[in-house]
Write a protein that holds these residues in place. Structure first.
Motif, short mmCIF file in Angstrom:
data_model
loop_
_atom_site.label_atom_id
_atom_site.label_comp_id
_atom_site.label_asym_id
_atom_site.label_seq_id
_atom_site.Cartn_x
_atom_site.Cartn_y
_atom_site.Cartn_z
N SER A 45 0.85 -1.19 0.00
CA SER A 45 0.00 0.00 0.00
C SER A 45 0.89 1.24 0.00
N THR A 46 0.25 2.39 0.03
CA THR A 46 0.99 3.65 0.00
C THR A 46 1.64 3.92 1.36
N PRO A 47 2.73 4.68 1.39
CA PRO A 47 3.41 4.96 2.66
C PRO A 47 2.50 5.57 3.73
N VAL A 48 1.60 6.47 3.33
CA VAL A 48 0.73 7.10 4.31
C VAL A 48 -0.22 6.08 4.95
N ASN A 49 -0.65 5.09 4.21
CA ASN A 49 -1.49 4.04 4.78
C ASN A 49 -0.69 3.11 5.66
N LEU A 50 0.48 2.71 5.20
CA LEU A 50 1.30 1.77 5.95
C LEU A 50 1.76 2.36 7.28
N SER A 51 1.97 3.67 7.32
CA SER A 51 2.43 4.29 8.56
C SER A 51 1.42 4.14 9.69
N SER A 52 0.14 4.04 9.34
CA SER A 52 -0.89 3.87 10.37
C SER A 52 -1.24 2.41 10.60
N ILE A 53 -0.91 1.54 9.65
CA ILE A 53 -1.22 0.12 9.78
C ILE A 53 -0.11 -0.64 10.52
N LYS A 54 1.13 -0.26 10.29
CA LYS A 54 2.26 -0.98 10.90
C LYS A 54 2.15 -1.12 12.42
N PRO A 55 1.75 -0.07 13.13
CA PRO A 55 1.64 -0.22 14.60
C PRO A 55 0.60 -1.24 15.04
N LYS A 56 -0.30 -1.62 14.16
CA LYS A 56 -1.35 -2.58 14.50
C LYS A 56 -0.89 -4.03 14.36
N LEU A 57 0.34 -4.23 13.88
CA LEU A 57 0.84 -5.60 13.70
C LEU A 57 1.55 -6.06 14.96
N PRO A 58 1.01 -7.08 15.65
CA PRO A 58 1.68 -7.60 16.84
C PRO A 58 3.06 -8.16 16.51
N GLN A 59 3.94 -8.11 17.47
CA GLN A 59 5.32 -8.53 17.28
C GLN A 59 5.43 -9.98 16.79
N LYS A 60 4.50 -10.81 17.22
CA LYS A 60 4.61 -12.24 16.87
C LYS A 60 4.47 -12.49 15.37
N TYR A 61 3.94 -11.50 14.62
CA TYR A 61 3.78 -11.66 13.18
C TYR A 61 4.90 -10.96 12.38
N SER A 62 5.84 -10.34 13.08
CA SER A 62 6.83 -9.53 12.38
C SER A 62 7.74 -10.34 11.45
N HIS A 63 7.86 -11.64 11.70
CA HIS A 63 8.73 -12.46 10.87
C HIS A 63 8.03 -13.00 9.62
N CYS A 64 6.69 -12.95 9.61
CA CYS A 64 5.96 -13.56 8.50
C CYS A 64 5.05 -12.60 7.75
N ILE A 65 4.88 -11.38 8.25
CA ILE A 65 4.09 -10.37 7.55
C ILE A 65 4.95 -9.13 7.37
N GLU A 66 5.13 -8.71 6.14
CA GLU A 66 5.92 -7.52 5.84
C GLU A 66 5.08 -6.52 5.06
N PHE A 67 5.58 -5.30 4.99
CA PHE A 67 4.88 -4.23 4.28
C PHE A 67 5.73 -3.73 3.12
N VAL A 68 5.06 -3.51 2.00
CA VAL A 68 5.73 -3.06 0.79
C VAL A 68 5.11 -1.75 0.34
N GLU A 69 5.94 -0.74 0.12
CA GLU A 69 5.43 0.57 -0.28
C GLU A 69 5.12 0.62 -1.76
N LEU A 70 3.95 1.14 -2.07
CA LEU A 70 3.55 1.40 -3.45
C LEU A 70 3.47 2.92 -3.62
N HIS A 71 4.28 3.46 -4.51
CA HIS A 71 4.33 4.90 -4.70
C HIS A 71 3.46 5.32 -5.87
#
Length: 264
Positions: A45-71
């Motif tokens: 998604s776009t950086p502005v969306n990811l900036s608000s979504i990233k904090p909602k990801l619990p630490q236990k998923y950090s190894h298997c869910i990543e975020f990719v910026e679409l500009h």
């Protein structure tokens, strides 16, 4: 992240529409998939969306869910408006146009990441087409109920036939608004045309945020209308415990200081 040939996780790239009401169910689906299988999920998604979504990801998923910026191009729309959150209504067609114009950037992401599967939303028919050009299967995910979707698709494909489930209908004042929604467009393409193309290009199945126990008859109706298998993926409600302790808000902290049953 590097995977061995002997044990390589299945990589899934997700491309939701640019609204939080769409991104959040995609995130919950990502959690559900990784809870059950060895999947590696990339949410785009776009950086502005990811900036608000990233904090909602619990630490236990950090190894298997990543975020990719679409500009997106920002000639007509600044980056802080690359989201429906806080977007003035008259700029919605401009956002859709910018989203369309990001297809080359998305093609580069597909070519670079080489996911095993693309899961996409309802307004970007170019996404499954690009995935197909890279030999990547693509599946659509509806973040609304099967009842709503089946009612809409029935109206589009059978405009002169009454919807078979009379409990769902439009009142007179709703009909006019419904017609205006059907006529909304961007880049010369109506939203309903985008939606139908997205569904047509989904590989054999369509995912829907619902359950068979609640919407079985609408799932069956939608399957016949779409001529594809409809796969319910559950309600995808966020786990409230994921926000506990370390992520407590000031409101929760304030409530814990009050006497029991003293606050409404």
């Amino acid at each position: 992240m590097v995977y061995s040939d002997q044990h390589r996780s299945i990589s899934i790239l997700m491309l939701p529409w640019l609204g939080h009401g769409h991104i959040s169910p995609f995130l919950e689906l990502a959690k559900k998939l990784t809870d059950r299988r060895d999947f590696h999920i990339l949410i785009c998604s776009t950086p502005v969306n990811l900036s608000s979504i990233k904090p909602k990801l619990p630490q236990k998923y950090s190894h298997c869910i990543e975020f990719v910026e679409l500009h997106l191009p920002h000639d007509e729309l600044p980056p802080h408006y690359h989201t429906t959150n806080g977007l003035p209504p008259h700029l919605m067609p401009t956002l859709k146009k910018a989203f369309d114009m990001s297809s080359d950037n998305f093609s580069h992401i597909l070519r670079t990441l080489k996911p095993d599967l693309l899961i996409y939303d309802f307004l970007q028919p170019w996404a499954p087409s690009l995935a197909s050009s890279h030999n990547i299967p693509a599946v659509e995910f509806f973040t609304t109920s099967a009842a709503v979707i089946s009612f809409l698709v029935h109206h589009l494909k059978n405009p002169n036939v009454i919807f078979p489930y009379p409990s769902i209908y439009l009142r007179d004042y709703e009909t006019k608004k419904f017609s205006s929604v059907l006529e909304s467009s961007a880049n010369g393409i109506k939203d309903v045309e985008r939606a139908l193309l997205c569904s047509d290009r989904s590989r054999n199945i369509i995912l829907v945020k619902t359950s068979g126990e609640i919407e079985s008859k609408y799932i069956d109706s939608l399957s016949k209308l779409m001529e594809k298998k409809i796969v319910p993926v559950g309600s995808l409600v966020q786990d409230p415990m994921a926000q506990k302790v370390a992520e407590e808000s000031s409101i929760i902290k304030w409530l814990t200081e009050r006497e029991r049953a003293s606050v409404v």
